[in-house]
Enzyme design. Sequence first.
Site, short mmCIF file in Angstrom:
data_model
loop_
_atom_site.label_atom_id
_atom_site.label_comp_id
_atom_site.label_asym_id
_atom_site.label_seq_id
_atom_site.Cartn_x
_atom_site.Cartn_y
_atom_site.Cartn_z
CG HIS A 10 10.97 15.36 108.20
ND1 HIS A 10 9.91 14.79 107.53
CD2 HIS A 10 10.58 15.48 109.50
CE1 HIS A 10 8.92 14.58 108.40
NE2 HIS A 10 9.31 14.98 109.60
CD GLU A 62 9.98 12.36 112.47
OE1 GLU A 62 9.64 12.98 113.48
OE2 GLU A 62 10.15 12.91 111.36
P1 13P Z 1 3.76 14.17 113.98
O1 13P Z 1 4.15 14.61 115.36
O2 13P Z 1 2.60 14.92 113.41
O3 13P Z 1 3.61 12.68 113.89
O4 13P Z 1 4.98 14.54 113.03
C1 13P Z 1 6.22 14.04 113.36
C2 13P Z 1 7.22 14.67 112.52
O5 13P Z 1 7.25 14.48 111.31
C3 13P Z 1 8.16 15.59 113.17
O6 13P Z 1 9.23 15.85 112.37
#
Ligand code: 13P
Length: 222
Positions: free
Chosen positions: A86, A143
């Site tokens: 992450h 992401e």
């Molecule tokens: P949000 O959904 O708060 O943008 O966070 C995304 C995230 O980091 C999921 O791993």
Amino acid sequence: MEKKKLVVANWKMNPKTLSEAQELASAVRQEAFEAEVVLCPPYPFIASLKSLGAQDCGWEQSGAYTGEVSPAQLKDLGCEYVILGHSERKKYFGETREMVNKKAQAAMQAGLTPVMCIGENIEQEMEIALVGTDPTRLVLVYEPEWAISTAEHFKEVTPEDCKIAVDAMRKQFEGPILYGGSVDSRNVARFFQRGGVQGVLVGSASLDAHEFIQLVKNAVLA
Ligand code: 13P
């Protein structure tokens, strides 16, 4: 039959107490979703909640590694999935792609499915991420850190932006790809319909039972 959509809830360092965590998990579990819903609470809550997911793991299965939690331990508690790489772990805890790859290999050895985040430099990150892994037992997430709801320099990722990234990832990977970054009950359907993904990774919106339940329902209908 079509494979179930995957909705992974990353609770991050929330909530503050076990009783709040139990309340949130039991509210979500009262629903019978036509989706695979994986809650990833903080480590201390995993055993009590019997959660299917965790937010990280170490790269050894046991030993003298103060503060670490091993994939074997998570598997023993009943976890099936572990989020790895992450952007918050890279940003605040100095994780490198090489470390994430070691964790992915160890997670697979323990029988866990890594849910590996890929962010800003898709091709380079994937090259390192996939080394020594079994791509048939891996889930990837697009992401980028700027799309996270709490990002300092927030920039929206549209389903069309997501599709471009997913198409780039598809050149190296055939398995499930999720999207993560400010997904909520209002926008989730669009990522399935136009973003080319098989699931979503949800942060903030997974901390409110009502909002999260609606999000999963909208994902199923999309
Ligand atoms: P949000 O959904 O708060 O943008 O966070 C995304 C995230 O980091 C999921 O791993």
